[in-house]
Design a protein around this motif. Structure first.
Motif, PDB file in Angstrom:
ATOM      1  N   THR A 120      -5.115 -28.922  21.927  1.00  0.00           N
ATOM      2  CA  THR A 120      -5.541 -28.633  20.286  1.00  0.00           C
ATOM      3  C   THR A 120      -6.859 -28.329  20.407  1.00  0.00           C
ATOM      4  N   PRO A 121      -7.308 -27.073  19.595  1.00  0.00           N
ATOM      5  CA  PRO A 121      -8.864 -26.791  19.684  1.00  0.00           C
ATOM      6  C   PRO A 121      -9.506 -27.584  18.622  1.00  0.00           C
ATOM      7  N   VAL A 122      -8.882 -28.352  18.048  1.00  0.00           N
ATOM      8  CA  VAL A 122      -9.182 -29.350  16.760  1.00  0.00           C
ATOM      9  C   VAL A 122      -9.545 -30.715  17.497  1.00  0.00           C
ATOM     10  N   GLU A 179     -11.048 -23.003  12.640  1.00  0.00           N
ATOM     11  CA  GLU A 179     -11.033 -22.842  14.305  1.00  0.00           C
ATOM     12  C   GLU A 179      -9.873 -22.635  14.434  1.00  0.00           C
ATOM     13  N   LEU A 180      -8.794 -23.540  14.294  1.00  0.00           N
ATOM     14  CA  LEU A 180      -7.468 -23.529  14.770  1.00  0.00           C
ATOM     15  C   LEU A 180      -7.001 -22.279  14.147  1.00  0.00           C
ATOM     16  N   ASN A 236      -8.261 -19.286  13.559  1.00  0.00           N
ATOM     17  CA  ASN A 236      -8.946 -18.086  14.406  1.00  0.00           C
ATOM     18  C   ASN A 236      -8.193 -18.100  15.598  1.00  0.00           C
ATOM     19  N   GLU A 237      -8.030 -19.127  16.211  1.00  0.00           N
ATOM     20  CA  GLU A 237      -7.643 -19.231  17.660  1.00  0.00           C
ATOM     21  C   GLU A 237      -6.031 -18.687  17.499  1.00  0.00           C
ATOM     22  N   THR A 238      -5.292 -19.168  16.595  1.00  0.00           N
ATOM     23  CA  THR A 238      -3.810 -18.768  16.487  1.00  0.00           C
ATOM     24  C   THR A 238      -3.576 -17.220  16.358  1.00  0.00           C
ATOM     25  N   LEU A 239      -4.688 -16.765  15.226  1.00  0.00           N
ATOM     26  CA  LEU A 239      -4.495 -15.326  15.109  1.00  0.00           C
ATOM     27  C   LEU A 239      -4.971 -14.464  16.578  1.00  0.00           C
ATOM     28  N   LYS A 246     -11.828 -28.732   6.079  1.00  0.00           N
ATOM     29  CA  LYS A 246     -11.169 -27.713   6.442  1.00  0.00           C
ATOM     30  C   LYS A 246     -11.795 -26.693   7.326  1.00  0.00           C
ATOM     31  N   GLN A 247     -13.205 -27.015   7.793  1.00  0.00           N
ATOM     32  CA  GLN A 247     -14.289 -26.271   8.855  1.00  0.00           C
ATOM     33  C   GLN A 247     -13.075 -26.236  10.067  1.00  0.00           C
ATOM     34  N   LEU A 248     -12.648 -27.208  10.520  1.00  0.00           N
ATOM     35  CA  LEU A 248     -11.982 -27.327  11.765  1.00  0.00           C
ATOM     36  C   LEU A 248     -10.706 -26.515  11.679  1.00  0.00           C
ATOM     37  N   LEU A 249      -9.828 -26.652  10.610  1.00  0.00           N
ATOM     38  CA  LEU A 249      -8.675 -25.913  10.368  1.00  0.00           C
ATOM     39  C   LEU A 249      -9.080 -24.446  10.467  1.00  0.00           C
TER      40      LEU A 249
END
Length: 353
Positions: A293-295, A271-272, A274-277, A266-269
């Motif tokens: 995608t940032p992942v 990052e996703l 945080n970017e969407t928010l 879930k670490q990469l999730l």
């Protein structure tokens, strides 16, 4: 003798006016200064009584009045009593709010887990939902409470009604009056203040005003700084990761292994999320195709996310991960519906509690 409400209001008006101007205060000034709607003659009579009782002084004939030490003492004691009552009320509200939010947090976790599972079953894709995060940064309330003889609990309420707790160990036990004064000092200066406006000069001033308790103020401010900053450990609920194997383009060993690991760790999730928010397009729906995608591990996928908002500043992310050939129309429609349902569930729960 105890002062009646009218005399007390007149005394308070005299003191406040004198503190502002440094000049003796006359009856005409008081008649404009209070909401008592009394004539100057009536106010003069009340001021004579206050003078006779020793609460105010007349520095010389035909001058207005100034507060005496006795008057100041009554004013300070009354002010402190009012502040204590306000603080006690606020403390009780914090306790009730804390209980309510803990109950709501349990319900919310259950709802989000169920939604992630339902979403995966309905779409045949992998899904994720992040728990709501506070993106505001204003302090609403700080409460210092004694837990043990030399141990204090710092309760910090921030924008979005999120509560954070931190323990402080003190060298010497604090009496009730000192604890009350510290609470008044902190809340008078910090309530409603954006975190970015709390600077070193302000902290230095608070420490100076706290005197012997300067070290406690420093620890409270450290707690505020550490608790308010964005939490990197975002709670994320996932489901349907095994759906990835249904799509040949994602099912080879290396791709599938990387995607499964992403969902497990879930670490990469995060990052996703945080970017969407931080997206400011205002649509709430974002579509990432392949390398967009940032992942890194999802470069062969498409990711569609929706930002839900439970109340101002309290947001989370719903995401659907599938092949590039996913049914975009169905996915976007499903996410919009979920956003609406989540808002309805939250508000219904809010109205019942």
């Amino acid at each position: 003798m105890d002062l009646d409400e009218r005399k007390l209001k007149i005394l308070q008006a005299i003191i406040r006016n004198y503190l502002e101007t440094g000049e003796p205060v006359g009856s005409r000034t008081i008649s404009k200064y209070t909401d008592l709607n009394l004539s100057s003659a009536t106010i003069r009579n009340e001021m004579s009584d206050l003078e006779e009782l020793g609460y105010i002084l007349q520095p010389h004939t035909s001058a207005g009045r100034i507060p005496s030490d006795k008057g100041y003492r009554l004013y300070v004691d009354h002010m402190m009593l009012e502040k204590e009552e306000q603080l006690n009320q606020a403390t009780q509200e914090v306790k009730e709010l804390q209980k309510l939010l803990l109950e709501r947090e349990d319900k919310m976790e259950s709802v989000l887990k169920q939604m992630a599972k339902m979403l995966a079953a309905n779409t045949n894709y992998a899904t994720m939902i992040s728990a709501p995060q506070v993106k505001g940064n204003k302090l609403k309330f700080i409460q210092l409470s004694r837990v043990e003889k030399c141990q204090l609990l710092t309760t910090i309420v921030v924008e979005g009604n999120v509560i954070k707790n931190s323990m402080i160990v003190v060298d010497d036990p604090l009496d009730d009056e000192t604890l009350l004064k510290l609470n008044i000092l902190l809340n008078t200066n910090l309530n409603g203040l954006p975190i970015e406006e709390i600077n070193l000069a302000m902290i230095a001033k608070l420490k100076q005003q706290a005197g012997d308790c300067a070290n406690i103020v420093a620890e409270v401010m450290d707690a505020v700084a550490s608790q308010i900053k964005n939490d990197e450990n975002v709670e994320i609920y996932t489901s349907g990761a095994n759906n990835i194997f249904k799509y040949p383009e994602l099912a080879d060993n290396q791709r599938a292994s990387e995607l499964i690991t992403t969902f497990e760790e879930k670490q990469l999730l995060t990052e996703l999320v945080n970017e969407t928010l931080t997206d400011e397009t205002g649509t709430g729906i974002q579509v990432y195709i392949g390398n967009e995608t940032p992942v890194r591990t999802m470069k062969d996928c498409s990711v569609v996310t929706a930002t839900y908002e439970l109340e101002e500043g309290v947001k989370g992310t719903i995401g659907i991960i599938g092949p590039r050939r996913m049914d975009y129309d169905k996915v976007i429609h499903t996410l919009k519906t979920l956003k609406s349902q989540l808002d309805t569930i939250y508000k219904k729960d809010d109205g019942q509690t």
